[in-house]
Design a protein around this motif. Structure first.
Motif, PDB file in Angstrom:
ATOM      1  N   GLY A 101       0.812  -1.210   0.000  1.00  0.00           N
ATOM      2  CA  GLY A 101       0.000   0.000   0.000  1.00  0.00           C
ATOM      3  C   GLY A 101       0.846   1.260   0.000  1.00  0.00           C
ATOM      4  O   GLY A 101       2.064   1.268  -0.209  1.00  0.00           O
ATOM      5  N   ARG A 102       0.148   2.363   0.216  1.00  0.00           N
ATOM      6  CA  ARG A 102       0.783   3.667   0.204  1.00  0.00           C
ATOM      7  C   ARG A 102       1.762   3.824   1.362  1.00  0.00           C
ATOM      8  O   ARG A 102       2.768   4.520   1.243  1.00  0.00           O
ATOM      9  N   ASP A 103       1.487   3.194   2.502  1.00  0.00           N
ATOM     10  CA  ASP A 103       2.335   3.319   3.694  1.00  0.00           C
ATOM     11  C   ASP A 103       3.371   2.202   3.808  1.00  0.00           C
ATOM     12  O   ASP A 103       3.947   2.009   4.877  1.00  0.00           O
ATOM     13  N   ALA A 104       3.604   1.459   2.771  1.00  0.00           N
ATOM     14  CA  ALA A 104       4.581   0.360   2.813  1.00  0.00           C
ATOM     15  C   ALA A 104       5.995   0.925   2.943  1.00  0.00           C
ATOM     16  O   ALA A 104       6.306   1.972   2.372  1.00  0.00           O
ATOM     17  N   PRO A 105       6.849   0.247   3.706  1.00  0.00           N
ATOM     18  CA  PRO A 105       8.230   0.724   3.837  1.00  0.00           C
ATOM     19  C   PRO A 105       8.971   0.563   2.513  1.00  0.00           C
ATOM     20  O   PRO A 105       8.696  -0.344   1.727  1.00  0.00           O
ATOM     21  N   PRO A 106       9.926   1.454   2.249  1.00  0.00           N
ATOM     22  CA  PRO A 106      10.684   1.335   0.996  1.00  0.00           C
ATOM     23  C   PRO A 106      11.567   0.089   0.998  1.00  0.00           C
ATOM     24  O   PRO A 106      11.925  -0.442   2.045  1.00  0.00           O
ATOM     25  N   ALA A 107      11.918  -0.359  -0.179  1.00  0.00           N
ATOM     26  CA  ALA A 107      12.696  -1.599  -0.313  1.00  0.00           C
ATOM     27  C   ALA A 107      14.093  -1.469   0.285  1.00  0.00           C
ATOM     28  O   ALA A 107      14.638  -2.437   0.830  1.00  0.00           O
ATOM     29  N   PHE A 108      14.696  -0.266   0.219  1.00  0.00           N
ATOM     30  CA  PHE A 108      16.051  -0.136   0.754  1.00  0.00           C
ATOM     31  C   PHE A 108      16.075  -0.345   2.280  1.00  0.00           C
ATOM     32  O   PHE A 108      17.088  -0.770   2.830  1.00  0.00           O
ATOM     33  N   MET A 109      14.945  -0.055   2.959  1.00  0.00           N
ATOM     34  CA  MET A 109      14.895  -0.329   4.405  1.00  0.00           C
ATOM     35  C   MET A 109      14.952  -1.831   4.666  1.00  0.00           C
ATOM     36  O   MET A 109      15.585  -2.294   5.621  1.00  0.00           O
ATOM     37  N   GLY A 110      14.293  -2.589   3.837  1.00  0.00           N
ATOM     38  CA  GLY A 110      14.345  -4.051   3.969  1.00  0.00           C
ATOM     39  C   GLY A 110      15.748  -4.584   3.776  1.00  0.00           C
ATOM     40  O   GLY A 110      16.210  -5.439   4.531  1.00  0.00           O
ATOM     41  N   TRP A 111      16.417  -4.064   2.731  1.00  0.00           N
ATOM     42  CA  TRP A 111      17.802  -4.502   2.495  1.00  0.00           C
ATOM     43  C   TRP A 111      18.727  -4.063   3.634  1.00  0.00           C
ATOM     44  O   TRP A 111      19.649  -4.791   4.008  1.00  0.00           O
ATOM     45  N   PHE A 112      18.492  -2.888   4.190  1.00  0.00           N
ATOM     46  CA  PHE A 112      19.280  -2.420   5.331  1.00  0.00           C
ATOM     47  C   PHE A 112      19.109  -3.379   6.518  1.00  0.00           C
ATOM     48  O   PHE A 112      20.082  -3.784   7.156  1.00  0.00           O
ATOM     49  N   PHE A 113      17.860  -3.752   6.798  1.00  0.00           N
ATOM     50  CA  PHE A 113      17.606  -4.697   7.887  1.00  0.00           C
ATOM     51  C   PHE A 113      18.298  -6.028   7.626  1.00  0.00           C
ATOM     52  O   PHE A 113      18.886  -6.617   8.541  1.00  0.00           O
ATOM     53  N   ILE A 114      18.224  -6.518   6.411  1.00  0.00           N
ATOM     54  CA  ILE A 114      18.822  -7.819   6.075  1.00  0.00           C
ATOM     55  C   ILE A 114      20.339  -7.776   6.238  1.00  0.00           C
ATOM     56  O   ILE A 114      20.931  -8.659   6.858  1.00  0.00           O
ATOM     57  N   ILE A 115      20.980  -6.747   5.691  1.00  0.00           N
ATOM     58  CA  ILE A 115      22.451  -6.680   5.718  1.00  0.00           C
ATOM     59  C   ILE A 115      22.974  -6.503   7.135  1.00  0.00           C
ATOM     60  O   ILE A 115      23.894  -7.217   7.567  1.00  0.00           O
ATOM     61  N   VAL A 116      22.388  -5.585   7.880  1.00  0.00           N
ATOM     62  CA  VAL A 116      22.871  -5.330   9.244  1.00  0.00           C
ATOM     63  C   VAL A 116      22.620  -6.542  10.140  1.00  0.00           C
ATOM     64  O   VAL A 116      23.494  -6.958  10.912  1.00  0.00           O
ATOM     65  N   ALA A 117      21.423  -7.130  10.054  1.00  0.00           N
ATOM     66  CA  ALA A 117      21.110  -8.298  10.893  1.00  0.00           C
ATOM     67  C   ALA A 117      22.011  -9.475  10.545  1.00  0.00           C
ATOM     68  O   ALA A 117      22.524 -10.166  11.441  1.00  0.00           O
ATOM     69  N   ALA A 118      22.227  -9.716   9.250  1.00  0.00           N
ATOM     70  CA  ALA A 118      23.102 -10.827   8.855  1.00  0.00           C
ATOM     71  C   ALA A 118      24.532 -10.591   9.336  1.00  0.00           C
ATOM     72  O   ALA A 118      25.203 -11.538   9.784  1.00  0.00           O
ATOM     73  N   ALA A 119      25.002  -9.344   9.293  1.00  0.00           N
ATOM     74  CA  ALA A 119      26.359  -9.046   9.768  1.00  0.00           C
ATOM     75  C   ALA A 119      26.482  -9.302  11.264  1.00  0.00           C
ATOM     76  O   ALA A 119      27.459  -9.912  11.719  1.00  0.00           O
ATOM     77  N   PHE A 120      25.489  -8.845  12.028  1.00  0.00           N
ATOM     78  CA  PHE A 120      25.531  -9.082  13.475  1.00  0.00           C
ATOM     79  C   PHE A 120      25.469 -10.572  13.808  1.00  0.00           C
ATOM     80  O   PHE A 120      26.185 -11.051  14.688  1.00  0.00           O
ATOM     81  N   ILE A 121      24.619 -11.306  13.113  1.00  0.00           N
ATOM     82  CA  ILE A 121      24.491 -12.743  13.368  1.00  0.00           C
ATOM     83  C   ILE A 121      25.787 -13.466  13.038  1.00  0.00           C
ATOM     84  O   ILE A 121      26.285 -14.275  13.829  1.00  0.00           O
ATOM     85  N   LEU A 122      26.351 -13.197  11.859  1.00  0.00           N
ATOM     86  CA  LEU A 122      27.592 -13.875  11.460  1.00  0.00           C
ATOM     87  C   LEU A 122      28.753 -13.527  12.391  1.00  0.00           C
ATOM     88  O   LEU A 122      29.528 -14.402  12.785  1.00  0.00           O
ATOM     89  N   PHE A 123      28.875 -12.255  12.750  1.00  0.00           N
ATOM     90  CA  PHE A 123      29.952 -11.845  13.659  1.00  0.00           C
ATOM     91  C   PHE A 123      29.780 -12.498  15.032  1.00  0.00           C
ATOM     92  O   PHE A 123      30.736 -13.010  15.611  1.00  0.00           O
ATOM     93  N   GLY A 124      28.561 -12.504  15.549  1.00  0.00           N
ATOM     94  CA  GLY A 124      28.308 -13.113  16.859  1.00  0.00           C
ATOM     95  C   GLY A 124      28.582 -14.607  16.863  1.00  0.00           C
ATOM     96  O   GLY A 124      29.178 -15.138  17.804  1.00  0.00           O
ATOM     97  N   TYR A 125      28.153 -15.286  15.810  1.00  0.00           N
ATOM     98  CA  TYR A 125      28.410 -16.733  15.732  1.00  0.00           C
ATOM     99  C   TYR A 125      29.902 -17.021  15.565  1.00  0.00           C
ATOM    100  O   TYR A 125      30.412 -17.997  16.106  1.00  0.00           O
TER     101      TYR A 125
END
Length: 191
Positions: A101-125
């Motif tokens: 819809g009109r209030d959907a988050p932009p796609a770059f926010m999704g990619w930001f979440f994916i990259i940062v979360a994956a980096a934290f997970i990989l570094f922590g593991y």
């Protein structure tokens, strides 16, 4: 009160084997003509010297550090799993599962979440796996340099990692502990 109620026969302090035992009666009525009783001599040879006791203490400390590193690895892996929530949210944003819809988050926010979360997970593991191996190597008394470096790295992660890192640096910096690792490396060159 009479002296009969408080005779020395009614109270005798416990004597241990490592100190001489004296009788109170020998000193109660001191007479210069009568020398005091001699101490009972225990003729025992100590089973371990001071260096052996220190070595056993160092071995105990190393075993405790080994357990500490393994517990720290498990706790770190648990906390490193928390960003999985952000990873799932990022995937949902990119895939359009959150609505278009009109209030959907932009796609770059999704990619930001994916990259940062994956980096934290990989570094922590990665830190968790290295901490587990540091605990294993300390238990086996090998790879001194790896254990020392992991002790320094764990100092960065407050509060549990800092405490573990400081104690492990103190123990690993002792010369007898270095000798234990060096002797084990000479006996088992291949690990």
């Amino acid at each position: 009160m009479t002296d009969d109620k408080f005779s020395n026969e009614n109270y005798r302090p416990p004597a241990t084997d490592d100190r001489p035992r004296y009788r109170f009666e020998d000193y109660e009525d001191y007479d210069a003509a009568q020398p005091p009783a001699t101490a009972y001599q225990t003729n025992y040879a100590p089973t371990r010297g001071a260096t052996d006791q220190e070595r056993l203490k160092d071995e105990k400390h190393l075993d405790q550090l080994s357990l500490g590193f393994k517990i720290y690895a498990a706790v770190n892996a648990l906390f490193s799993s928390f960003p999985i929530i952000h990873l799932v949210l990022g995937i949902a944003m990119v895939s359009g599962a959150m609505g278009g819809g009109r209030d959907a988050p932009p796609a770059f926010m999704g990619w930001f979440f994916i990259i940062v979360a994956a980096a934290f997970i990989l570094f922590g593991y990665a830190v968790s796996i290295c901490s587990f191996y540091a605990g294993r190597f300390i238990k086996e008394r090998r790879n001194y340099t790896f254990c020392f470096v992991m002790s320094c790295i764990s100092c960065m992660f407050m509060p549990l990692g800092t405490v573990l890192g400081i104690f492990s640096l103190i123990v690993l910096s002792r010369d007898p502990v270095k000798d234990i690792f060096k002797k084990n490396a000479e006996e088992n060159p291949l690990g």
